[in-house]
Design an enzyme around this catalytic site. Structure first.
Site: not given
Length: 864
Positions: A280, A615, A611, A705, A326
């Site tokens: 429960a 990076d 890009d 549930n 950037d």
């Protein structure tokens, strides 16, 4: 070996014990054993079984496993099967997600060149790139991918694209002479080449100085291995919630079990109470509901050009407080554009230059003729600065192709990075004219005359000073400037370098990569939403600052710093200064990670865009890594958690708004699940304390549930945003789900549903224990279905936008409950008493609706 750009060629060759004849085969073999293969290494990866097993290392999961075992031992085999099926499914999903995230290093490896041309034993030969060693003499030409880091020994107009490493799209003209500076950003090391860079023009002889993990790209791979992927605020909140809930459940289960034994209920029955309480209390559907909620957010974002790779990142976007972006292509158009021209002593804007001004028309014609670029339809071919000049010709109403047809090229001296000039010869104005373009300082030094108002005049100190001042003014605005000149020749003959003297100055053309139209409004939206925009770029400080000011990133009181300045700061100094710096220029991959960490150490949730390969480590370190879909490398896309298909900063701001809405919906879903589970816990505890029969079986609780609860929770995830989400401040990443207000609401709603369920249980007890259990189960299930409408938001349902999914979830859940209650074949599985009357059904519906009626009435009274 540090600062390789400073040493002379002789010092380098001596340092690496090499020569222009290359290494011997025997020496190359020794060095291969010493330095290892020229490839990227990686740490040991976890196996599938290990990752799968780790999915069960959670207290809530362990409690459920124990509950399943107890259920099996006490005869509840059906409950055991359902619990284990749910746990295995969740573990499979977690394992698949783990292996999807391990692609970054594979992409870096894929960038390596397969073979390389070298000189060994004085002979040119081709060897596998993996067998290159420091000291090798590497031969490069156009089209090659550089296989290792190295110093240029002999340069023949070499141009290299280093965009994957520096983030800047322009080709770099290389040199072969030493550079005296002690500290030099990677983008300014003009006599060095780096692994994975593409040779776009010319050729060169290179001394290999670094291979494998000692290359710049190897250092990036190492950074990516060490960069820690940050858990999102929701992950941290759920982890914290799980630990607290686990402890509470174990304590309460132990108390309930002890009470049962003390009351002489018998060991088996006491265990069943404890199992019922555990089932429960644990929201089995929570993980699935959160995942589905995030997936729904992902679909919405995909329609707005943001592809989410890591589902958890959807919610993390909602509390981003810093976006490190950037410049090139994200905030700008990644397309050089002419902004101003200087001719005849006057500055011209592109729009002003339209018309018949002879000076500007002449300057534009020269820029078209002394130019190797081309525009084919919508596609620009060639150097970005040259294609920008052709676009400028079209802007003022010209046609570059007609100009070139009218005045064809007769001779040329190609651009050279040492001279910084390019010259062509044409028959024009009934004479042979040599047209020259190049760097303003170099070209102006070669001029002795100037063309003004159609006349050639001596270039006086006053005029020269005015030109220099204008060039300085353009540069201070972040513009890239080209100078133009010409010279009259007596005949069509081969041009020589001596001809590039005694020139007639004709003008300057200044250009830049302009901001996207959407950038300034998007930056304004960021600030309105309490998010700090920061620019991190490989470009020069002046250019970056000019763009940042134009779009609103660099404001009064903010600073712009270069990588060399950053290098001198300690981590503590950077943490203290980071909130005052809005622009970082000429930065390296290490700098980007330091910047992200500094913001994180200040308690911020940081998003990072990028890009290039350079990076990738910072994308991985950031809370939300955002890669560019158009210009981004595969490495950056794999390291990121989100990809922009339009490379547009404005899309990030939309994604943030979506992320905030997703979090609100997920929190409401969690509130729905926990308030319902709390009601179940309270009912089990009350019946245990008073020595009453078990109010629910484990299978009944699992039905609620996993089935009837899941549908309304999913419907809540489909809620549309209410109000302007960007007017809210980012929520604190330290703010957990279980806030005071959240717990208070949870307690009130759970208690109301528990009271209704206990009332039904009491009414059923008047008949028999079986009817009590059936009525309690049906009332709890129905009350939670009604409760789904309360959890759509904090306002009355009459003031919320329509959500047909909520209505659908209620009716489907009701139908499932009716099947369990009225289909005899299901009664045995779900322990249903088959003697329900119309009166009982009326009591169940009335009691189930009461909590929702009271909650909605309270909101209406309070004006919500």
């Amino acid at each position: 070996m540090d600062k390789q750009w400073k040493l002379s060629q002789e010092e380098l060759l001596q340092e690496l014990n090499s020569s222009m004849n290359g290494l011997t085969a025997e020496e190359a073999k020794k060095r291969l054993e010493q330095y290892g293969y020229n490839k990227l290494q990686e740490g040991k990866r976890k196996g599938v079984l290990q990752v799968f097993a780790e999915q069960f290392a959670d207290l809530l999961v362990i409690i459920l496993i124990i509950a399943a075992i107890i259920s099996a031992l006490t005869g509840g085999l059906e409950g055991t099967i359902v619990i284990l099926a749910v746990l295995i499914l969740n573990a499979i999903l977690g394992t698949v997600q783990h292996f999807k995230a391990q692609k970054s290093l594979d992409s870096l490896k894929a960038m390596a060149a397969p073979n390389a041309r070298v000189i060994r034993d004085g002979q040119k030969m081709e060897v596998p790139a993996a067998e290159l060693v420091p000291g090798d003499i590497l031969l490069l030409e156009a089209g090659d991918v550089t296989a290792a880091d190295g110093r240029v020994l002999q340069n023949f107009s070499l141009q290299v694209s280093e965009s994957a490493l520096t983030g800047e799209s322009e080709n770099v003209n290389k040199i072969d002479t030493p550079i005296e500076q002690d500290e030099l950003p990677l983008g300014d090391r003009l006599n060095m080449v780096y692994s994975s860079s593409l040779v776009s023009y010319g050729r060169a002889v290179v001394l290999v100085t670094g291979t494998g993990m000692q290359t710049e790209i190897g250092k990036i791979a190492d950074l990516m291995e060490s960069a820690q992927e940050k858990a999102t605020p929701l992950q941290r909140s759920l982890d914290d919630f799980s630990k607290k809930l686990s402890i509470i459940i174990m304590v309460i289960c132990a108390i309930v079990f002890g009470l049962g034994v003390w009351r002489n209920m018998g060991l088996a029955e006491s265990l069943m109470f404890a199992v019922a309480l555990a089932v429960a209390a644990i929201p089995e559907a929570l993980s699935s509901i959160v995942t589905i909620g995030l997936a729904i957010g992902t679909q919405k974002m995909a329609k707005e050009n943001a592809i989410i790779k890591n589902l958890r990142a959807v919610e993390g976007l909602g509390c981003v407080s810093v976006i490190c972006s950037d410049k090139t292509g994200t905030l700008t158009q990644n397309r050089m554009t002419v902004k101003k021209a200087y001719a005849n002593g006057k500055v011209w804007e592109p729009e002003e230059a339209k018309g018949n001004d002879k000076a500007v028309n002449g300057l534009v014609a020269e820029s078209v003729l002394c130019n190797d670029g081309a525009i084919n339809g919508e596609t620009a071919v060639g150097d970005p600065t040259e294609t920008a000049l052709l676009s400028f010709c079209r802007t003022i109403g010209g046609d570059e192709n007609k100009v070139r047809e009218e005045f064809p090229r007769l001779q040329e001296i190609p651009f050279d990075s040492d001279r910084k000039l390019m010259s062509t010869l044409h028959f024009r104005n009934n004479r042979y004219e040599m047209l020259i373009k190049g760097a303003p300082d170099v070209l102006l030094a070669r001029c002795t005359s100037v063309e003004q108002n159609g006349e050639v005049l001596p270039l006086t100190d006053e005029i020269r000073s005015a030109i220099v001042d204008q060039n300085r003014d353009f540069s201070s605005q972040g513009l890239r400037v080209l100078a133009f000149a010409k010279k009259v020749l007596s005949e069509n003959r081969p041009l020589t370098l001596e001809d590039e003297n005694d020139l007639i100055f004709t003008g300057l053309i200044a250009m830049m990569d302009p901001p996207r139209v959407e950038s300034a409004p998007a930056v304004a939206d960021c600030r309105r939403a309490g998010i700090r925009p920061v620019m991190i770029t490989g470009d020069h400080k002046i250019t970056a600052s000019a763009i940042a000011k134009e779009i609103g990133i660099l404001q009064d009181g903010d600073r712009a710093v270069e990588g060399s300045e950053l290098e001198k700061m300690t981590d503590e100094e950077l943490r203290n200064e980071v909130e005052h710096i809005s622009v970082y220029a000429r930065v390296s991959p290490e700098h980007k990670i330091r910047i992200v960490r500094a913001w994180q150490d200040r308690g911020h949730v940081a998003a990072m865009t990028g890009d290039g390969v350079n990076d990738a480590p910072a994308l991985k370190q950031a809370d939300i890594g955002i890669a560019m879909g158009i210009t981004g490398t595969e490495v950056s896309k794999d390291a990121a958690s989100m990809i922009l298909t339009d490379d547009n900063f404005a899309t990030i701001v939309k994604a943030v708004a979506n992320g905030r809405n997703v979090y609100t919906n997920i929190k409401n879903s969690i509130q729905f699940l926990l308030s319902g589970n709390l009601a179940g816990i309270l009912v089990v505890m009350i019946t245990s304390l008073f020595g009453l029969p078990l109010p629910f079986t484990a299978v009944q609780l699992l039905f609620i549930n996993l089935l009837t609860d899941s549908l309304p929770a999913l419907a809540v995830n489909m809620e549309k945003p209410t109000g302007d989400l960007l007017n809210q401040k980012p929520r604190s990443p330290k703010e957990g789900i279980l806030t005071k207000d959240f717990l208070q609401t949870l307690g009130i709603q759970g208690a109301l549903i528990a009271v209704a369920t206990m009332a039904a249980f009491y009414l059923g007890m008047q008949i028999n224990n079986g009817m009590a259990c059936t009525m309690a189960f049906a009332t709890l299930c129905m009350a939670r279905l009604f409760h789904g409408f309360n959890c759509r938001g904090s306002r009355s349902i009459f003031r919320l936008p329509s959500n047909p999914y909520s209505v659908g979830a209620f009716f489907v859940g009701t139908l499932l409950l009716m099947l369990v209650l009225f289909v005899p074949a299901l009664h045995g599985l779900f322990d249903i008493d088959n003697a329900l009357t119309l009166t009982n059904i009326g009591q169940i519906v009335g009691l189930a609706f009461a909590p929702t009626f009271l909650i909605q009435l309270s909101r209406i009274v309070r004006g919500k």
